[in-house]
Scaffold this motif. Structure first.
Motif, PDB file in Angstrom:
ATOM      1  N   ALA B  23       8.563  33.590  33.875  1.00  0.00           N
ATOM      2  CA  ALA B  23       8.845  32.278  33.300  1.00  0.00           C
ATOM      3  C   ALA B  23       9.993  32.326  32.295  1.00  0.00           C
ATOM      4  O   ALA B  23      10.713  31.351  32.115  1.00  0.00           O
ATOM      5  N   ASP B  24      10.163  33.474  31.634  1.00  0.00           N
ATOM      6  CA  ASP B  24      11.162  33.545  30.573  1.00  0.00           C
ATOM      7  C   ASP B  24      12.410  34.320  30.978  1.00  0.00           C
ATOM      8  O   ASP B  24      13.133  34.814  30.132  1.00  0.00           O
ATOM      9  N   GLU B  25      12.641  34.420  32.260  1.00  0.00           N
ATOM     10  CA  GLU B  25      13.804  35.183  32.705  1.00  0.00           C
ATOM     11  C   GLU B  25      14.880  34.256  33.267  1.00  0.00           C
ATOM     12  O   GLU B  25      14.574  33.250  33.918  1.00  0.00           O
ATOM     13  N   ILE B  26      16.131  34.638  33.039  1.00  0.00           N
ATOM     14  CA  ILE B  26      17.229  33.867  33.618  1.00  0.00           C
ATOM     15  C   ILE B  26      17.664  34.521  34.924  1.00  0.00           C
ATOM     16  O   ILE B  26      17.355  35.686  35.185  1.00  0.00           O
ATOM     17  N   ARG B  27      18.369  33.758  35.712  1.00  0.00           N
ATOM     18  CA  ARG B  27      18.885  34.319  36.955  1.00  0.00           C
ATOM     19  C   ARG B  27      19.989  35.321  36.646  1.00  0.00           C
ATOM     20  O   ARG B  27      20.614  35.258  35.584  1.00  0.00           O
ATOM     21  N   PRO B  28      20.262  36.225  37.564  1.00  0.00           N
ATOM     22  CA  PRO B  28      21.335  37.198  37.299  1.00  0.00           C
ATOM     23  C   PRO B  28      22.684  36.487  37.193  1.00  0.00           C
ATOM     24  O   PRO B  28      22.959  35.550  37.941  1.00  0.00           O
ATOM     25  N   MET B  29      23.490  36.924  36.270  1.00  0.00           N
ATOM     26  CA  MET B  29      24.764  36.270  36.015  1.00  0.00           C
ATOM     27  C   MET B  29      25.911  37.258  36.190  1.00  0.00           C
ATOM     28  O   MET B  29      25.824  38.415  35.772  1.00  0.00           O
ATOM     29  N   LYS B  30      26.951  36.778  36.833  1.00  0.00           N
ATOM     30  CA  LYS B  30      28.127  37.623  37.040  1.00  0.00           C
ATOM     31  C   LYS B  30      29.343  36.824  36.602  1.00  0.00           C
ATOM     32  O   LYS B  30      29.499  35.665  36.991  1.00  0.00           O
ATOM     33  N   ILE B  31      30.179  37.420  35.776  1.00  0.00           N
ATOM     34  CA  ILE B  31      31.315  36.679  35.231  1.00  0.00           C
ATOM     35  C   ILE B  31      32.617  37.451  35.447  1.00  0.00           C
ATOM     36  O   ILE B  31      32.681  38.664  35.241  1.00  0.00           O
ATOM     37  N   GLY B  34      39.882  35.481  33.737  1.00  0.00           N
ATOM     38  CA  GLY B  34      41.302  35.541  34.086  1.00  0.00           C
ATOM     39  C   GLY B  34      41.551  35.582  35.572  1.00  0.00           C
ATOM     40  O   GLY B  34      42.383  36.347  36.052  1.00  0.00           O
ATOM     41  N   VAL B  35      40.843  34.755  36.318  1.00  0.00           N
ATOM     42  CA  VAL B  35      40.985  34.798  37.771  1.00  0.00           C
ATOM     43  C   VAL B  35      42.114  33.909  38.279  1.00  0.00           C
ATOM     44  O   VAL B  35      42.596  34.099  39.384  1.00  0.00           O
ATOM     45  N   LEU B  36      42.535  32.955  37.478  1.00  0.00           N
ATOM     46  CA  LEU B  36      43.605  32.054  37.916  1.00  0.00           C
ATOM     47  C   LEU B  36      44.890  32.423  37.181  1.00  0.00           C
ATOM     48  O   LEU B  36      44.908  32.498  35.953  1.00  0.00           O
ATOM     49  N   SER B  37      45.952  32.645  37.946  1.00  0.00           N
ATOM     50  CA  SER B  37      47.170  33.105  37.289  1.00  0.00           C
ATOM     51  C   SER B  37      47.926  31.969  36.615  1.00  0.00           C
ATOM     52  O   SER B  37      48.614  32.176  35.627  1.00  0.00           O
ATOM     53  N   ARG B  38      47.798  30.764  37.135  1.00  0.00           N
ATOM     54  CA  ARG B  38      48.562  29.656  36.566  1.00  0.00           C
ATOM     55  C   ARG B  38      47.887  29.011  35.369  1.00  0.00           C
ATOM     56  O   ARG B  38      48.500  28.294  34.609  1.00  0.00           O
ATOM     57  N   ALA B  39      46.602  29.280  35.237  1.00  0.00           N
ATOM     58  CA  ALA B  39      45.884  28.666  34.114  1.00  0.00           C
ATOM     59  C   ALA B  39      46.049  29.517  32.870  1.00  0.00           C
ATOM     60  O   ALA B  39      46.256  30.724  32.947  1.00  0.00           O
ATOM     61  N   ASP B  40      45.950  28.880  31.706  1.00  0.00           N
ATOM     62  CA  ASP B  40      46.047  29.634  30.465  1.00  0.00           C
ATOM     63  C   ASP B  40      44.797  30.482  30.252  1.00  0.00           C
ATOM     64  O   ASP B  40      44.858  31.553  29.675  1.00  0.00           O
ATOM     65  N   GLY B  41      43.699  29.970  30.718  1.00  0.00           N
ATOM     66  CA  GLY B  41      42.473  30.738  30.646  1.00  0.00           C
ATOM     67  C   GLY B  41      41.593  30.342  31.810  1.00  0.00           C
ATOM     68  O   GLY B  41      41.602  29.188  32.234  1.00  0.00           O
ATOM     69  N   SER B  42      40.866  31.291  32.362  1.00  0.00           N
ATOM     70  CA  SER B  42      40.045  30.927  33.505  1.00  0.00           C
ATOM     71  C   SER B  42      38.833  31.835  33.579  1.00  0.00           C
ATOM     72  O   SER B  42      38.794  32.897  32.974  1.00  0.00           O
ATOM     73  N   CYS B  43      37.881  31.380  34.354  1.00  0.00           N
ATOM     74  CA  CYS B  43      36.643  32.133  34.462  1.00  0.00           C
ATOM     75  C   CYS B  43      35.953  31.771  35.765  1.00  0.00           C
ATOM     76  O   CYS B  43      35.942  30.606  36.175  1.00  0.00           O
ATOM     77  N   TYR B  44      35.417  32.760  36.411  1.00  0.00           N
ATOM     78  CA  TYR B  44      34.602  32.534  37.596  1.00  0.00           C
ATOM     79  C   TYR B  44      33.213  33.045  37.281  1.00  0.00           C
ATOM     80  O   TYR B  44      33.070  34.174  36.809  1.00  0.00           O
ATOM     81  N   LEU B  45      32.245  32.198  37.504  1.00  0.00           N
ATOM     82  CA  LEU B  45      30.898  32.577  37.103  1.00  0.00           C
ATOM     83  C   LEU B  45      29.921  32.354  38.251  1.00  0.00           C
ATOM     84  O   LEU B  45      29.958  31.319  38.917  1.00  0.00           O
ATOM     85  N   GLU B  46      29.112  33.355  38.472  1.00  0.00           N
ATOM     86  CA  GLU B  46      28.028  33.209  39.444  1.00  0.00           C
ATOM     87  C   GLU B  46      26.732  33.367  38.689  1.00  0.00           C
ATOM     88  O   GLU B  46      26.533  34.339  37.966  1.00  0.00           O
ATOM     89  N   TRP B  47      25.917  32.403  38.860  1.00  0.00           N
ATOM     90  CA  TRP B  47      24.634  32.453  38.148  1.00  0.00           C
ATOM     91  C   TRP B  47      23.581  32.071  39.166  1.00  0.00           C
ATOM     92  O   TRP B  47      23.479  30.913  39.573  1.00  0.00           O
ATOM     93  N   GLY B  48      22.869  33.065  39.590  1.00  0.00           N
ATOM     94  CA  GLY B  48      21.986  32.832  40.717  1.00  0.00           C
ATOM     95  C   GLY B  48      22.845  32.470  41.917  1.00  0.00           C
ATOM     96  O   GLY B  48      23.762  33.201  42.255  1.00  0.00           O
ATOM     97  N   ARG B  49      22.577  31.314  42.488  1.00  0.00           N
ATOM     98  CA  ARG B  49      23.422  30.902  43.604  1.00  0.00           C
ATOM     99  C   ARG B  49      24.454  29.841  43.197  1.00  0.00           C
ATOM    100  O   ARG B  49      25.100  29.248  44.057  1.00  0.00           O
ATOM    101  N   GLY B 135      21.235  23.523  37.658  1.00  0.00           N
ATOM    102  CA  GLY B 135      21.760  24.040  36.388  1.00  0.00           C
ATOM    103  C   GLY B 135      23.256  24.265  36.413  1.00  0.00           C
ATOM    104  O   GLY B 135      23.752  25.180  35.761  1.00  0.00           O
ATOM    105  N   THR B 136      23.956  23.435  37.192  1.00  0.00           N
ATOM    106  CA  THR B 136      25.407  23.655  37.256  1.00  0.00           C
ATOM    107  C   THR B 136      26.086  23.294  35.946  1.00  0.00           C
ATOM    108  O   THR B 136      27.077  23.911  35.585  1.00  0.00           O
ATOM    109  N   ARG B 137      25.570  22.295  35.248  1.00  0.00           N
ATOM    110  CA  ARG B 137      26.264  21.935  34.000  1.00  0.00           C
ATOM    111  C   ARG B 137      26.130  23.038  32.978  1.00  0.00           C
ATOM    112  O   ARG B 137      27.076  23.321  32.254  1.00  0.00           O
ATOM    113  N   THR B 138      24.970  23.692  32.944  1.00  0.00           N
ATOM    114  CA  THR B 138      24.833  24.796  31.991  1.00  0.00           C
ATOM    115  C   THR B 138      25.721  25.967  32.397  1.00  0.00           C
ATOM    116  O   THR B 138      26.377  26.579  31.548  1.00  0.00           O
TER     117      THR B 138
END
Lengths: 260, 493
Positions: B23-31, B34-49, B135-138
């Motif tokens: 009950a108190d566990e979060i899904r596995p997260m992978k982050i 800097g994945v986008l070269s044109r953006a000043d900052g970027s992030c790709y995140l996988e959280w569960g599915r 939980g996409t907004r989170t």
């Protein structure tokens, strides 16, 4: 390594008075507001940013590109969130407004000094300095503004090494635009080196690294060049032979011509 | 919450959920950062599915202009679900839901982003949900937080977000799709690392006790997520350690100094020795001098050239003027010198004067900012004025009365203020570097009305304070300016 990476929200110090660049104070404690390297001095705790846009400040020397010419101002892109204004009166001599496009036209690059930045971020630029002028030759390479100090190096060690090794002239603008000029192959080499500096900015011994890189590149060039040279020679020779033989044949023809 | 299949048990009797979590566990997260070269900052995140891609742009000029705020940056947050992100194709474009999520998420960031540092700009955060699994907004907020840090935008801290919900009457952390669909409540929360809540929403029904219980869970979940975020960011900016070199310390020093918000852009010339030796820590002043001195030599050269050219022409004039000069000289030693200077300057023409004025203006400007600059400037200007000295010397040979002047010089200190003033000025122009300092020392003793003189006095102080640093500058043979570099350059004249 004594370089400590900090990220936003990291606690830096309990002494409120020491708050420096890239920090903020909350509940009498100093926290970092940026991603960067912690810089601890006797009287200041700051963060050296490792990312971020260039925000102009007074007396920065920058390279700008003219984007608009108005009757009394040139508006320049200075690779910052704000455009810079260069008023005609900041040009070294008196300029009539109709001749403004002749002096600096849209697309021209100029080395400028930031004369004033006001609270609403109006950037006033100036050209009244012997060092500041329009750029007519060479190229401009852009690097991240936060990497500019690495390109300059410790007390200018990097930039002087680059100049020496590549025989190029370099001018590094505070806004991350770098002007380089020299022979084509030198420029190419130098821009490669600059890219490498940008990519490996945080590594230690960067100057030596780049020095070796330049040496290696030079070696490669030297190795590759003779081959080309030989090839060229071969073709030259063969072409010459043909010409020669043709010539001879013609002469023989002439000699054999019964009409002579 | 509706039409839950009869046979579906979301939580087993031993407390395991559908995907095997407690009950108190979060899904596995992978982050990834800097994945986008044109953006000043970027992030790709996988959280569960969930798969989220975030790009941050800015601070950049805000368009349309009316959206600009005069005192701070506008933060724009765009949450968008790709049409392929859910099982049934989502209608592309903004929907009521995505507009709402964009708004609350933006508001979640407004307290931490230091927008007041960038007036009139916009900071754009673009969130693309590539695959949605509750939980996409989170997830989007967690990813945006990293992307913002990656973009170098000053923030008071990272924002972490996590949801809790009620499933089968139990409070659980971080709902997944099934739990969200068939559970009784969903309660997303975003908070700063201090636990200050910046976003809170509720969908479904919960009792106050359940909310309290859930918030405790969320705090725990957010702490875990924060640790992941921090680890990822630290890793991104970490120095790849390969060789531990001795250079590190001085290099850091340099970085500090150069990175300070208002350094003069450096144009440093070839200094072969320097490339190799990792110098002893150079003090800030020296560095400033180095930087400052780079600005000066250029116009110094120009000035010198001009003076040389025009002095030759003016020498003849000078000769004829000598007679007058002599007479006056008898009356008062200092005055003729002044005249001479004036004549000289007239002869040298307007250009020179202008040049000098400019030079002085610059000196003042720079003085305000860097005292060292000014010192440098004055010292470097001195040598070229030797030309005056030479001419004076010639004149002195011919005229005994003027020769006497030099003898009077030491006495001059006791003489009238006026005389002294002028004396000091003469010295200023005539003297070589060391003499200059002496003269300035003299000048220092008197309170002189002229700004010039004041300047000199401060210079003298500085000169006395830091002569070694002058010398330590040695290896830094500064500077040829880029404008001199043969291939290019020319000023627009």
């Amino acid at each position: 390594m004594d370089k400590k990476i900090v990220i936003p929200g990291d606690l830096l110090s309990d002494d409120v008075k020491k708050s420096g660049y890239g920090t903020y104070v909350k509940n009498d404690k100093i926290y970092s507001s940026l991603c960067g390297i912690e810089s601890l001095k006797e009287d200041k705790v700051g963060v050296i940013p490792l990312a971020g846009a260039y925000i102009p400040s007074v007396n920065d020397v920058v390279i700008g590109v003219v984007i608009v010419v108005t009757p009394s101002n040139w508006i320049l892109d200075i690779a910052a969130p704000y455009d810079g204004l260069l008023h005609v009166s900041e040009y070294p001599r008196r300029v009539e407004s109709r001749e403004m496009p002749e002096i600096l036209d849209v697309g021209d690059s100029v080395i400028l000094r930031v004369r004033d930045v006001d609270s609403s971020m109006k950037i006033e630029l100036a050209l009244r300095d012997p060092n500041l002028h329009k750029l007519r030759t060479g190229q401009i390479v852009e690097v991240e503004p936060v990497k500019v100090p690495r390109v300059i190096g410790h007390g200018g060690s990097m930039i002087s090494m680059l100049k020496k090794e590549t025989n190029c002239s370099i001018f590094v603008g505070q806004n991350g635009r770098i002007w380089i000029d020299g022979k084509d192959e030198d420029i190419e080499l130098l821009s490669k080196a600059l890219r490498k500096i940008e990519a490996e900015a945080q590594r230690s011994g960067l100057t030596d690294r780049i020095y070796n890189f330049l040496k290696n590149e030079r070696m490669k060039e030297k190795e590759s060049k003779p081959v080309e040279f030989l090839k060229n020679e071969k073709t030259d020779v063969s072409v010459a032979k043909e010409d020669h033989s043709e010539d001879i044949y013609r002469k023989i023809d002439v000699l054999l011509d019964p009409k002579n | 919450m509706s039409n839950k299949p009869e046979n579906l048990t979301l939580i087993t009797d031993d407390g395991l959920r559908l995907d095997g979590r407690r009950a108190d566990e979060i899904r596995p997260m992978k982050i990834e950062v800097g994945v986008l070269s044109r953006a000043d900052g970027s992030c790709y995140l996988e959280w569960g599915r969930n798969k989220i891609l975030v790009g941050v742009f800015g601070p950049r000029e805000a368009h349309p202009r009316r959206s600009q705020r005069a005192d701070s940056a506008v933060i724009r947050y765009r949450y968008n679900m790709a049409s392929f992100s859910v099982e049934d194709r989502a209608r592309p474009g903004p929907s009521r839901r995505s507009i709402e999520i964009s708004k609350v998420s933006r508001e979640a960031f407004e307290p931490v982003i230091m927008a007041e540092l960038f007036p009139k700009t916009a900071i754009d955060i673009f969130v693309e949900v590539l695959q949605a699994d509750a939980g996409t907004r989170t997830a989007a907020i967690n990813a945006s937080s990293i992307a913002l840090a990656d973009a170098g935008i000053p923030m008071k801290g990272l924002i972490t977000s996590c949801a809790f919900g009620k499933v089968d009457g139990k409070i659980v952390l971080d709902l997944n799709k099934e739990e969200d669909n068939y559970g009784e409540a969903d309660f997303p929360v975003a908070m700063t690392q201090d636990g200050e809540i910046t976003l809170i929403q509720m969908d479904g029904n919960l009792t106050p006790d359940e909310i309290k219980q859930g918030l405790e869970l969320v705090k725990k979940g957010c702490k875990e997520i924060l640790e992941i975020q921090q680890a990822v960011l630290r890793k991104k900016f970490e120095t790849p350690v390969e060789e531990v070199s001795e250079e590190t310390a001085p290099e850091k020093g340099a970085e500090k100094e150069v990175l300070e918000p208002s350094p003069v852009a450096a144009i440093v010339e070839e200094t072969p020795e320097e490339a190799e030796e990792p110098e002893v820590e150079i003090s800030e002043e020296v560095e400033a001098e180095i930087l400052a001195s780079e600005v000066i030599p250029d116009f110094e050269d120009e000035l010198e050239e001009e003076i040389e050219e025009e002095l030759e022409e003016s020498e003849e004039d000078l000769e004829t003027e000598e007679e007058e000069f002599e007479e006056e000289a008898l009356e008062e030693e200092a005055e003729p010198e002044e005249d001479l200077e004036e004549d000289l300057e007239e002869d040298l023409g307007e250009e020179l004067e202008e040049e000098e004025e400019e030079l002085e203006e610059e000196e003042f400007e720079e003085e305000a900012l860097e005292e060292e600059t000014e010192l440098e400037a004055s010292l470097e200007c001195a040598p070229e004025l030797k030309e005056f000295d030479e001419i004076e010397a010639r004149l002195e040979k011919e005229d005994a009365s003027i020769e006497a002047e030099e003898e009077i010089e030491p006495e001059a200190e006791e003489a009238t203020e006026e005389g002294l003033e002028e004396e000091a000025e003469i010295e200023e122009t005539a003297a070589s570097e060391e003499e200059n300092i002496e003269a300035e020392a003299e000048a220092e003793e008197e309170a002189e009305p002229e700004v010039e003189a004041e300047e000199i006095s401060t210079e003298a102080e500085e000169a006395e304070e830091e002569p070694e640093e002058e010398k330590s500058e040695g290896p830094w043979k500064v500077v040829k300016d880029p404008s001199e570099a043969g291939t290019r350059g020319e000023k627009d004249e």
